[in-house]
Design an enzyme around this catalytic site. Structure first.
Site, PDB file in Angstrom:
ATOM      1  N   GLU A   4       0.823  -1.209   0.000  1.00 28.81           N
ATOM      2  CA  GLU A   4       0.000   0.000   0.000  1.00 28.81           C
ATOM      3  C   GLU A   4       0.856   1.258   0.000  1.00 28.81           C
ATOM      4  O   GLU A   4       1.997   1.257   0.452  1.00 28.81           O
ATOM      5  CB  GLU A   4      -0.903   0.003   1.237  1.00 28.81           C
ATOM      6  CG  GLU A   4      -1.981  -1.064   1.136  1.00 28.81           C
ATOM      7  CD  GLU A   4      -2.885  -1.123   2.348  1.00 28.81           C
ATOM      8  OE1 GLU A   4      -4.033  -1.536   2.177  1.00 28.81           O
ATOM      9  OE2 GLU A   4      -2.456  -0.768   3.464  1.00 28.81           O
TER      10      GLU A   4
ATOM     11  N   CYS B  16       3.371   8.412   0.952  1.00 26.47           N
ATOM     12  CA  CYS B  16       4.024   7.497   1.891  1.00 26.47           C
ATOM     13  C   CYS B  16       4.125   6.139   1.201  1.00 26.47           C
ATOM     14  O   CYS B  16       3.113   5.541   0.855  1.00 26.47           O
ATOM     15  CB  CYS B  16       3.156   7.420   3.154  1.00 26.47           C
ATOM     16  SG  CYS B  16       3.705   6.205   4.356  1.00 26.47           S
TER      17      CYS B  16
ATOM     18  N   CYS C 172       6.845  -7.110   7.238  1.00 33.78           N
ATOM     19  CA  CYS C 172       7.957  -6.470   7.959  1.00 33.78           C
ATOM     20  C   CYS C 172       8.392  -7.416   9.075  1.00 33.78           C
ATOM     21  O   CYS C 172       7.568  -8.084   9.688  1.00 33.78           O
ATOM     22  CB  CYS C 172       7.484  -5.148   8.564  1.00 33.78           C
ATOM     23  SG  CYS C 172       8.757  -4.266   9.496  1.00 33.78           S
TER      24      CYS C 172
ATOM     25  N   CYS D  10       7.369  -4.658  15.821  1.00 31.94           N
ATOM     26  CA  CYS D  10       6.916  -3.668  16.805  1.00 31.94           C
ATOM     27  C   CYS D  10       5.514  -4.062  17.254  1.00 31.94           C
ATOM     28  O   CYS D  10       4.642  -4.324  16.421  1.00 31.94           O
ATOM     29  CB  CYS D  10       6.921  -2.266  16.196  1.00 31.94           C
ATOM     30  SG  CYS D  10       8.549  -1.741  15.664  1.00 31.94           S
TER      31      CYS D  10
ATOM     32  N   CYS E  58       2.211  -2.171  16.008  1.00 33.69           N
ATOM     33  CA  CYS E  58       2.048  -1.871  14.585  1.00 33.69           C
ATOM     34  C   CYS E  58       1.390  -3.028  13.840  1.00 33.69           C
ATOM     35  O   CYS E  58       1.852  -4.160  13.910  1.00 33.69           O
ATOM     36  CB  CYS E  58       3.417  -1.561  13.976  1.00 33.69           C
ATOM     37  SG  CYS E  58       3.341  -1.189  12.209  1.00 33.69           S
TER      38      CYS E  58
ATOM     39  N   GLY F 287       7.012  -1.932   5.972  1.00 35.26           N
ATOM     40  CA  GLY F 287       8.389  -2.390   5.863  1.00 35.26           C
ATOM     41  C   GLY F 287       9.374  -1.514   6.609  1.00 35.26           C
ATOM     42  O   GLY F 287       9.046  -0.410   7.037  1.00 35.26           O
TER      43      GLY F 287
ATOM     44  N   SER G  98      11.856   6.111  14.695  1.00 35.03           N
ATOM     45  CA  SER G  98      10.722   5.685  15.510  1.00 35.03           C
ATOM     46  C   SER G  98      11.254   5.361  16.899  1.00 35.03           C
ATOM     47  O   SER G  98      11.809   4.285  17.126  1.00 35.03           O
ATOM     48  CB  SER G  98      10.069   4.450  14.887  1.00 35.03           C
ATOM     49  OG  SER G  98       9.491   4.806  13.652  1.00 35.03           O
ATOM     50  N   LEU G  99      11.107   6.297  17.797  1.00 37.58           N
ATOM     51  CA  LEU G  99      11.695   6.130  19.133  1.00 37.58           C
ATOM     52  C   LEU G  99      10.673   5.505  20.091  1.00 37.58           C
ATOM     53  O   LEU G  99      10.892   4.429  20.629  1.00 37.58           O
ATOM     54  CB  LEU G  99      12.186   7.490  19.646  1.00 37.58           C
ATOM     55  CG  LEU G  99      12.994   7.478  20.939  1.00 37.58           C
ATOM     56  CD1 LEU G  99      14.276   6.683  20.798  1.00 37.58           C
ATOM     57  CD2 LEU G  99      13.299   8.901  21.404  1.00 37.58           C
ATOM     58  N   HIS G 100       9.589   6.193  20.314  1.00 40.04           N
ATOM     59  CA  HIS G 100       8.418   5.664  21.045  1.00 40.04           C
ATOM     60  C   HIS G 100       8.612   5.339  22.524  1.00 40.04           C
ATOM     61  O   HIS G 100       7.683   4.843  23.163  1.00 40.04           O
ATOM     62  CB  HIS G 100       7.820   4.436  20.348  1.00 40.04           C
ATOM     63  CG  HIS G 100       7.532   4.632  18.889  1.00 40.04           C
ATOM     64  ND1 HIS G 100       7.080   5.832  18.369  1.00 40.04           N
ATOM     65  CD2 HIS G 100       7.638   3.785  17.832  1.00 40.04           C
ATOM     66  CE1 HIS G 100       6.915   5.689  17.056  1.00 40.04           C
ATOM     67  NE2 HIS G 100       7.248   4.487  16.709  1.00 40.04           N
TER      68      HIS G 100
ATOM     69  N   ASN H 121      -2.984   5.277  16.508  1.00 42.79           N
ATOM     70  CA  ASN H 121      -4.159   4.862  15.747  1.00 42.79           C
ATOM     71  C   ASN H 121      -4.537   3.470  16.202  1.00 42.79           C
ATOM     72  O   ASN H 121      -3.754   2.538  16.015  1.00 42.79           O
ATOM     73  CB  ASN H 121      -3.834   4.840  14.255  1.00 42.79           C
ATOM     74  CG  ASN H 121      -3.418   6.205  13.766  1.00 42.79           C
ATOM     75  OD1 ASN H 121      -4.093   7.192  14.025  1.00 42.79           O
ATOM     76  ND2 ASN H 121      -2.284   6.270  13.094  1.00 42.79           N
TER      77      ASN H 121
ATOM     78  N   CYS I 242      -0.807   5.654  10.018  1.00 37.10           N
ATOM     79  CA  CYS I 242       0.415   4.940  10.382  1.00 37.10           C
ATOM     80  C   CYS I 242       0.079   3.681  11.158  1.00 37.10           C
ATOM     81  O   CYS I 242      -0.719   3.703  12.079  1.00 37.10           O
ATOM     82  CB  CYS I 242       1.288   5.801  11.287  1.00 37.10           C
ATOM     83  SG  CYS I 242       1.836   7.284  10.513  1.00 37.10           S
TER      84      CYS I 242
HETATM   85  N1  SAH Z   1       9.796   0.704   9.777  1.00 38.07           N
HETATM   86  C1  SAH Z   1       9.854   2.128   9.704  1.00 38.07           C
HETATM   87  C2  SAH Z   1       8.795   2.753   8.828  1.00 38.07           C
HETATM   88  C3  SAH Z   1       7.382   2.233   8.918  1.00 38.07           C
HETATM   89  S1  SAH Z   1       6.403   2.619  10.334  1.00 38.07           S
HETATM   90  C4  SAH Z   1       9.837   2.712  11.094  1.00 38.07           C
HETATM   91  O1  SAH Z   1       9.731   1.955  12.064  1.00 38.07           O
HETATM   92  O2  SAH Z   1       9.987   3.914  11.239  1.00 38.07           O
HETATM   93  C5  SAH Z   1       5.980   4.298  10.186  1.00 38.07           C
HETATM   94  C6  SAH Z   1       5.652   4.965  11.526  1.00 38.07           C
HETATM   95  O3  SAH Z   1       4.330   4.614  11.979  1.00 38.07           O
HETATM   96  C7  SAH Z   1       6.585   4.539  12.621  1.00 38.07           C
HETATM   97  O4  SAH Z   1       6.971   5.617  13.416  1.00 38.07           O
HETATM   98  C8  SAH Z   1       5.716   3.581  13.394  1.00 38.07           C
HETATM   99  O5  SAH Z   1       6.202   3.362  14.652  1.00 38.07           O
HETATM  100  C9  SAH Z   1       4.380   4.289  13.343  1.00 38.07           C
HETATM  101  N2  SAH Z   1       3.226   3.466  13.723  1.00 38.07           N
HETATM  102  C10 SAH Z   1       3.115   2.126  13.676  1.00 38.07           C
HETATM  103  N3  SAH Z   1       1.915   1.732  14.139  1.00 38.07           N
HETATM  104  C11 SAH Z   1       1.241   2.859  14.486  1.00 38.07           C
HETATM  105  C12 SAH Z   1      -0.068   3.093  15.000  1.00 38.07           C
HETATM  106  N4  SAH Z   1      -0.919   2.114  15.201  1.00 38.07           N
HETATM  107  N5  SAH Z   1      -0.429   4.379  15.228  1.00 38.07           N
HETATM  108  C13 SAH Z   1       0.422   5.393  14.949  1.00 38.07           C
HETATM  109  N6  SAH Z   1       1.646   5.223  14.455  1.00 38.07           N
HETATM  110  C14 SAH Z   1       2.072   3.969  14.222  1.00 38.07           C
END
Ligand code: SAH
Length: 339
Positions: free
Chosen positions: A89, A102, A109, A113, A116, A156, A211-213, A287, A330
């Site tokens: 997508e 995007c 992937c 995480c 995700c 990915g 992507s730190l989180h 989300n 995302c």
């Molecule tokens: N693998 C890469 C790019 C894809 S994810 C990465 O990890 O950066 C793109 C972004 O969306 C990342 O910051 C990821 O952590 C975030 N993301 C994943 N699931 C999400 C969700 N349910 N709500 C909001 N952001 C999310």
């Protein structure tokens, strides 16, 4: 058969040189592909018949198809079917400053995480360079608008498909082709340290998002398995090196997950962690997905978190949300296998 969109400008020049032909033909073909956007070799009318025949014999062109387009305000989600029937997508967002796409870099992937959806399907394969390029070409043709920004943040992990990613950047950035300025390209990674090190030595001024989180290893280990391999202190040291070397600002993405990483203490710890770095933090309201273990933080907590960072003089923004009605936001991409 090789795909023509896998070749960079220089590759095309070298291709013709190897055939004993003029280097200049490479430029002509490149311009047909990216300036004039032809979809068949026959349309490259300034080439000799024999050259066209040769190209037809040795290269394929378009391979991906648009299977579904879902629309919401200012956003369109594209589902593509690849040649081997796999699905990926891409999401188009209309901003005031332009149109940003995007794109995906892998089918599935492997980063795992926890929050995700995209990662729930294991990696099937890397995308080829041409499959990344084609996402841009197909979407521009479908929507009739020029894409001004590309964010490599779809399905990915881009740094797990590093060589193809770099070739992709080289092609989209080239001034004789799509000519997207490197500052209009953003790559987002979960933090694959050796690749960040390679990336900092490239001549491109591409934006890097991390992507730190989480502000510490304890929380990050729980939600992002990659942290067991490259823990926060190593990641941060690498990013400091990146900033020093490239003189560029790094973006940290931080999803706010209810009761997991959204407390006042987390905000203060995060401020400490990035203090003095040339960076900004993008707070992302989570989300919600099918995974019931994670909930979106309350909006009160978003502003509290934001305020604490601001008070500590950290550059911070709250991400505008796009596409949650059509699961284009995302982390919601390709969550259903039956699509
Ligand atoms: N693998 C890469 C790019 C894809 S994810 C990465 O990890 O950066 C793109 C972004 O969306 C990342 O910051 C990821 O952590 C975030 N993301 C994943 N699931 C999400 C969700 N349910 N709500 C909001 N952001 C999310």
């Amino acid at each position: 058969m090789q795909n023509i969109y896998d070749l960079s400008y220089t590759d095309l020049e070298n291709y013709f040189l190897k055939k004993g032909d003029k280097k200049f033909k490479g430029q002509q073909v490149f311009e047909w592909l990216y300036r004039k956007r032809v979809t068949s070799f026959e349309e490259m009318t300034n080439l000799k018949k024999e050259v066209i025949a040769l190209l037809k014999e040795e290269f394929e062109m378009r391979t991906i198809n648009i299977t579904k387009v879902e629309k919401d305000t200012d956003v369109r989600k594209y589902l593509f079917t690849l040649k081997d029937q796999e699905k990926i997508e891409a999401v188009l967002m209309n901003h005031l400053y332009g149109n940003s796409l995007c794109i995906s870099t892998q089918v599935g992937c492997n980063m795992g995480c926890k929050f995700c959806e995209s990662g729930r399907l294991k990696k099937v394969r890397n995308l080829e360079v041409h499959e990344m390029i084609e996402q841009i070409l197909m979407v521009e043709e479908d929507c009739g608008k020029r894409i001004s920004h590309v964010v490599v943040m779809g399905i990915g992990e881009p740094f797990d498909n590093y060589d193809h990613l770099i070739k992709f950047i080289e092609i989209v950035n080239h001034s004789k082709g799509i000519a997207l300025g490197s500052r209009h390209i953003t790559v987002s990674t979960c933090g694959i340290v050796p690749k960040i090190k390679e990336f900092m030595n490239l001549p491109y001024q591409v934006n890097l998002a991390i992507s730190l989180h989480a502000p510490n290893n304890e929380i990050r280990n729980q939600i992002m398995p990659i942290n067991h391999v490259y823990p926060i202190e190593i990641l941060m040291d690498t990013l400091k090196e990146y900033i020093k070397k490239t003189n560029r600002r790094v973006t940290f993405e931080y999803i706010l997950l209810d009761s997991i990483n959204d407390t006042e203490e987390c905000a203060r710890e995060l401020a400490q962690l990035v203090k003095g770095m040339n960076c900004y933090i993008n707070l992302i309201p989570y989300n919600e997905t099918n995974n019931i273990s994670y909930k979106r933080t309350k909006s009160f907590n978003i502003s509290r978190f934001y305020d604490i960072l601001k008070k500590n003089r950290i550059n911070v923004t709250i991400r505008r949300e796009y596409g949650s009605n059509i699961s284009a936001a995302c982390g919601q991409l390709r969550s259903k296998k039956e699509d």
